[in-house]
Design an enzyme around this catalytic site. Sequence first.
Site, mmCIF file in Angstrom:
data_model
loop_
_atom_site.group_PDB
_atom_site.id
_atom_site.type_symbol
_atom_site.label_atom_id
_atom_site.label_comp_id
_atom_site.label_asym_id
_atom_site.label_seq_id
_atom_site.Cartn_x
_atom_site.Cartn_y
_atom_site.Cartn_z
ATOM 1 N N SER A 144 0.866 -1.190 0.000
ATOM 2 C CA SER A 144 0.000 0.000 0.000
ATOM 3 C C SER A 144 0.897 1.233 0.000
ATOM 4 O O SER A 144 2.085 1.147 0.361
ATOM 5 C CB SER A 144 -0.845 -0.007 1.269
ATOM 6 O OG SER A 144 -1.450 1.254 1.493
ATOM 7 N N TYR A 157 -2.349 -1.630 10.383
ATOM 8 C CA TYR A 157 -2.443 -1.954 8.949
ATOM 9 C C TYR A 157 -1.173 -1.491 8.220
ATOM 10 O O TYR A 157 -0.572 -2.253 7.452
ATOM 11 C CB TYR A 157 -3.689 -1.287 8.363
ATOM 12 C CG TYR A 157 -3.810 -1.431 6.862
ATOM 13 C CD1 TYR A 157 -4.104 -2.668 6.292
ATOM 14 C CD2 TYR A 157 -3.615 -0.334 6.013
ATOM 15 C CE1 TYR A 157 -4.208 -2.806 4.910
ATOM 16 C CE2 TYR A 157 -3.717 -0.471 4.635
ATOM 17 C CZ TYR A 157 -4.020 -1.709 4.090
ATOM 18 O OH TYR A 157 -4.116 -1.842 2.722
HETATM 19 N N1 LIG Z 1 -8.683 -0.551 -1.567
HETATM 20 C C1 LIG Z 1 -7.646 0.228 -1.243
HETATM 21 O O1 LIG Z 1 -7.774 1.469 -1.120
HETATM 22 C C2 LIG Z 1 -6.279 -0.376 -1.025
HETATM 23 C C3 LIG Z 1 -5.189 0.508 -0.958
HETATM 24 C C4 LIG Z 1 -3.920 -0.027 -0.749
HETATM 25 C C5 LIG Z 1 -3.744 -1.394 -0.645
HETATM 26 N N2 LIG Z 1 -4.828 -2.229 -0.720
HETATM 27 C C6 LIG Z 1 -4.584 -3.672 -0.598
HETATM 28 O O2 LIG Z 1 -5.124 -4.317 -1.731
HETATM 29 C C7 LIG Z 1 -5.370 -5.695 -1.422
HETATM 30 C C8 LIG Z 1 -6.724 -6.083 -1.993
HETATM 31 O O3 LIG Z 1 -7.725 -5.335 -1.350
HETATM 32 P P1 LIG Z 1 -8.972 -4.704 -2.130
HETATM 33 O O4 LIG Z 1 -8.873 -3.252 -2.038
HETATM 34 O O5 LIG Z 1 -9.126 -5.320 -3.462
HETATM 35 O O6 LIG Z 1 -10.149 -5.124 -1.132
HETATM 36 P P2 LIG Z 1 -11.278 -6.266 -1.248
HETATM 37 O O7 LIG Z 1 -12.162 -6.003 -2.413
HETATM 38 O O8 LIG Z 1 -11.892 -6.324 0.117
HETATM 39 O O9 LIG Z 1 -10.469 -7.596 -1.529
HETATM 40 C C9 LIG Z 1 -9.820 -8.329 -0.524
HETATM 41 C C10 LIG Z 1 -9.650 -9.743 -1.038
HETATM 42 O O10 LIG Z 1 -8.906 -10.484 -0.069
HETATM 43 C C11 LIG Z 1 -9.598 -11.710 0.176
HETATM 44 N N3 LIG Z 1 -9.304 -12.150 1.527
HETATM 45 C C12 LIG Z 1 -9.362 -11.421 2.677
HETATM 46 N N4 LIG Z 1 -9.033 -12.186 3.719
HETATM 47 C C13 LIG Z 1 -8.748 -13.422 3.222
HETATM 48 C C14 LIG Z 1 -8.341 -14.651 3.803
HETATM 49 N N5 LIG Z 1 -8.157 -14.782 5.130
HETATM 50 N N6 LIG Z 1 -8.128 -15.718 2.993
HETATM 51 C C15 LIG Z 1 -8.326 -15.616 1.650
HETATM 52 N N7 LIG Z 1 -8.701 -14.481 1.045
HETATM 53 C C16 LIG Z 1 -8.916 -13.407 1.824
HETATM 54 C C17 LIG Z 1 -11.066 -11.395 -0.053
HETATM 55 O O11 LIG Z 1 -11.756 -12.559 -0.482
HETATM 56 P P3 LIG Z 1 -12.787 -13.442 0.386
HETATM 57 O O12 LIG Z 1 -13.515 -12.516 1.303
HETATM 58 O O13 LIG Z 1 -13.655 -14.090 -0.657
HETATM 59 O O14 LIG Z 1 -11.907 -14.435 1.077
HETATM 60 C C18 LIG Z 1 -10.971 -10.451 -1.241
HETATM 61 O O15 LIG Z 1 -10.922 -11.167 -2.455
HETATM 62 C C19 LIG Z 1 -5.257 -5.807 0.106
HETATM 63 O O16 LIG Z 1 -4.042 -6.422 0.437
HETATM 64 C C20 LIG Z 1 -5.265 -4.356 0.567
HETATM 65 O O17 LIG Z 1 -4.533 -4.196 1.760
HETATM 66 C C21 LIG Z 1 -6.085 -1.754 -0.914
#
Ligand SMILES: NC(=O)c1ccc[n+]([C@@H]2O[C@H](COP(=O)([O-])OP(=O)(O)OC[C@H]3O[C@@H](n4cnc5c(N)ncnc54)[C@H](OP(=O)(O)O)[C@@H]3O)[C@@H](O)[C@H]2O)c1
Length: 285
Positions: A144, A157
Amino acid sequence: MARTLEGKVAIITGASSGIGAATARAMATAGIDVVLVARRRDKLEEVAKSIRNLGRRAHVVVGDVSDTPHVTAVLDEAERHFGHFDIVFSNAGYGMERPVHLMEDADLRAMFEVNFFSSVALLRESAIRLRRAKRPGHLLMCSSCLSKFSMPDQGAYAATKAAQEAICRAMRFELAADHIEVASVHPVTTTTEFFSESAQRSGTKGGSVPDHAPKLFVQSPERVADAIVACLRRPRSEVWTSHIVRLSSALFTAFPWILDLVLRREARRQSRRRAHAPSATAKVP
Ligand SMILES: NC(=O)c1ccc[n+]([C@@H]2O[C@H](COP(=O)([O-])OP(=O)(O)OC[C@H]3O[C@@H](n4cnc5c(N)ncnc54)[C@H](OP(=O)(O)O)[C@@H]3O)[C@@H](O)[C@H]2O)c1
């Protein structure tokens, strides 16, 4: 010269929504077959269907990344189904907004387990298998922009994300001689389920993006996905999708007092928000 991606096989965790799902589709468009990993089978099957509609193969593996045997199972499944793998994107993760002194030890450890330890386990085992097979590869973790500067209520986080970046930087040079690329990905605010999931875990209200996020910094998961595919074609150590935030993070490192000014304002805003959200404070011990 740009690398060709046609016919490669990628494993993506957290592929059921957001950045993971968008990256799976972007990779398929670039000619890559994908192994989709997450806990929600129905969502994974939807993503798999969209990949097949793009003319590529998709294989679904359901499970929790924090279960230690899951890592071996995911890699075994990829090898059984496609014969090998070339790319691994460890993307599954979540956030929780809470001051560090109010955070339960179990919550802190659980977040590190999913965001950090499971990512390290997956990339480490992937590297071992690629080296053994003498295959080149590309390993990525979704860190991130907060890996570079922490914020109030985001300390835990941000710590998981900084730890991911540190591991990737070392692995990049440890594996260079084996032709295995390693990169960390540094998205800014991205419109995914991340914020509603984080709000639910934190006991706060939350929509698709935080109210205070400046529009300029809000981006789509497709934008992050395209940057990741660009990195697969032309490898680099860090994938960024906002030049302004990247430059700001450099400025904050050089002049920490500027970050202090910004964060003091942010801390005041957070405490005003908490004061007006009785349901949130009720859950905080
Ligand atoms: N959105 C932002 O602003 C942002 C910014 C910087 C970094 N990120 C990073 O981007 C990555 C993806 O996040 P996103 O923004 O795409 O959010 P998201 O839509 O909530 O996606 C998170 C994904 O992780 C999976 N997941 C969570 N816990 C899990 C577990 N214990 N086992 C297996 N799968 C798991 C969820 O799938 P299931 O619930 O189906 O398991 C989902 O597919 C994360 O690492 C987050 O920290 C996001």
